[in-house]
Design an enzyme around this catalytic site. Structure first.
Site, PDB file in Angstrom:
ATOM      1  N   CYS A   1     -28.201  27.959  45.642  1.00 23.64           N
ATOM      2  CA  CYS A   1     -28.989  27.493  47.025  1.00 23.64           C
ATOM      3  C   CYS A   1     -30.548  27.974  46.753  1.00 23.64           C
ATOM      4  O   CYS A   1     -31.288  27.043  46.911  1.00 23.64           O
ATOM      5  CB  CYS A   1     -28.580  28.074  48.092  1.00 23.64           C
ATOM      6  SG  CYS A   1     -28.557  29.684  48.461  1.00 23.64           S
TER       7      CYS A   1
ATOM      8  N   HIS B   1     -27.865  31.546  52.987  1.00 24.22           N
ATOM      9  CA  HIS B   1     -28.037  30.280  52.448  1.00 24.22           C
ATOM     10  C   HIS B   1     -29.326  29.450  52.870  1.00 24.22           C
ATOM     11  O   HIS B   1     -29.852  29.631  53.607  1.00 24.22           O
ATOM     12  CB  HIS B   1     -26.712  29.410  53.159  1.00 24.22           C
ATOM     13  CG  HIS B   1     -26.663  27.917  52.401  1.00 24.22           C
ATOM     14  ND1 HIS B   1     -26.157  28.018  50.936  1.00 24.22           N
ATOM     15  CD2 HIS B   1     -26.873  26.584  52.633  1.00 24.22           C
ATOM     16  CE1 HIS B   1     -26.256  26.741  50.506  1.00 24.22           C
ATOM     17  NE2 HIS B   1     -26.549  26.216  51.453  1.00 24.22           N
TER      18      HIS B   1
ATOM     19  N   HIS C   1     -29.343  20.619  49.341  1.00 19.07           N
ATOM     20  CA  HIS C   1     -28.805  21.956  49.208  1.00 19.07           C
ATOM     21  C   HIS C   1     -27.999  22.037  48.218  1.00 19.07           C
ATOM     22  O   HIS C   1     -27.194  21.047  47.914  1.00 19.07           O
ATOM     23  CB  HIS C   1     -28.606  22.666  50.448  1.00 19.07           C
ATOM     24  CG  HIS C   1     -27.075  22.509  50.927  1.00 19.07           C
ATOM     25  ND1 HIS C   1     -26.292  23.207  51.428  1.00 19.07           N
ATOM     26  CD2 HIS C   1     -26.618  21.191  51.167  1.00 19.07           C
ATOM     27  CE1 HIS C   1     -25.200  22.572  51.970  1.00 19.07           C
ATOM     28  NE2 HIS C   1     -25.155  21.384  51.684  1.00 19.07           N
TER      29      HIS C   1
END
Length: 362
Positions: A277, A325, A337
């Site tokens: 990520c 994240h 993402h």
């Protein structure tokens, strides 16, 4: 022929009987331990499996970000060590050159320095020539003293560089050990998640792989567009576009993110063929000419904080309480993402996970 009578079995009582019973129970327990388990694992619903897998993936991603931070510091320590060693080598070369020059002067003085200056002047047939040579010798002596001082300075500098290099070497060793610990933690979480996913039906696993949902009977928000919502590229967005992006750099970052769609998630990766990520967001903004740190918990402090209602394409959006994240906002409530192992870079709604904050890189 004599008849054979069956021997009567005696029942064990007292201490002997208790001992036999204990041994029998122990043997039964051993047999059970070596054979089938005493009880099977509780059967989980698909929704329960999803919840546990999601939790394991979140923990794995947090460990991945710690791994990324340790790797960044290990790379810095390695680069610093190389730089210190190179500088020490350059200074050692200068030191050797100074020593050679000083040795040449000392050799010349030894060859001509057998008599004192007064005696040499008295015996000289050309006093003027001698006095000129004496002046040169005096100046050479001053230069020699300067060279000696320079050599001492180089020796001290080299010793300091070597000490700093030793410190960096120790730091690098500690970072490598830290990397090994984080790697072990990540693999353990991913293995546990895979064992849970193996308990699902093939259709449920496929659904979870597509959109992160393990629900039954079509539950899980699949809208026919891979769970993206609002069409394959989200409302008001198209590949390579950055509708409403706050500046050309943000537009370039969003364009990079669109270009990464479909590339696999690999923990610790930052492109060009795979991403995790924070590797995706770092690479996207690097393509726009902006240097971001490597981890989610440092990226959130790398720009101006923005509230959710002020989001613009290109902003970094962060999730979970541990800021483990990150995605890149592309407008219309959507982000791009790299979700988790076994998946690929994709579009998703930002309300898919607990929102933790947003930042706009400068």
């Amino acid at each position: 022929m004599a008849a054979h009578r069956k021997r009567k079995q005696r029942r064990l009582t007292g201490p002997t009987g208790r001992t036999a019973a204990t041994l029998a129970l122990a043997g039964a327990a051993t047999a059970a331990a070596s054979g089938a388990p005493a009880h099977t694992e509780p059967r989980l619903t698909a929704a329960q499996v999803k919840a546990e897998v999601d939790s394991l993936y979140e923990q794995a991603e947090a460990a991945t970000e710690r791994y990324n931070g340790a790797k960044e510091k290990a790379d810095q320590a390695r680069a610093s060590l190389t730089e210190l060693r190179d500088e020490a080598a350059r200074r050692t070369d200068r030191l050797n050159a100074s020593r050679n020059a000083l040795g040449s002067i000392a050799t010349a003085q030894y060859r001509t320095g057998g008599l004192g200056p007064a005696v040499q002047l008295a015996l000289s047939s050309e006093p003027d020539d001698f006095l000129e040579r004496a002046g040169l010798a005096e100046r050479a002596g001053a230069r020699q003293a300067t060279m000696v001082a320079g050599i001492r300075k180089e020796l001290a500098a080299i010793a300091q560089l070597r000490s700093r290099a030793d410190d960096r070497l120790a730091e690098l060793g500690a970072r490598r050990s830290e990397l090994a610990r984080h790697t072990s933690a990540i693999k353990g979480k991913l293995d546990s998640a895979q064992r849970l996913l193996d308990r699902l039906t093939p259709a449920q696993r496929a659904r979870y792989g597509e959109n992160g949902q393990a629900g039954q009977d079509g539950q899980g928000g699949d809208d026919g567009q891979g769970g993206q919502g609002g069409g394959l590229y989200g409302p008001g967005a198209a590949p390579g576009s950055a509708v409403g992006a706050s500046g050309s750099r943000a537009a370039a970052a969003v364009a990079f993110a669109y270009g990464a769609l479909g590339k696999p998630y690999v923990w610790g990766a930052s492109g060009p063929g795979a991403f995790d990520c924070s590797g995706l967001t770092q690479s996207a903004w690097r393509a726009a000419g902006v240097s971001l740190p490597r981890t989610t918990y440092t990226q959130i402090n790398a720009g101006q904080r923005v509230t959710r209602d002020r989001l613009a394409p290109g902003d970094l959006v962060f999730f979970f309480s541990g800021v483990s994240h990150v995605g890149i906002y592309v407008g219309g409530g959507q982000m791009i993402h790299a979700p988790r192992p076994g998946s690929a870079v994709r579009l998703a709604p930002i309300d898919q996970m607990p929102f933790a904050g947003a930042a706009r890189p400068a």
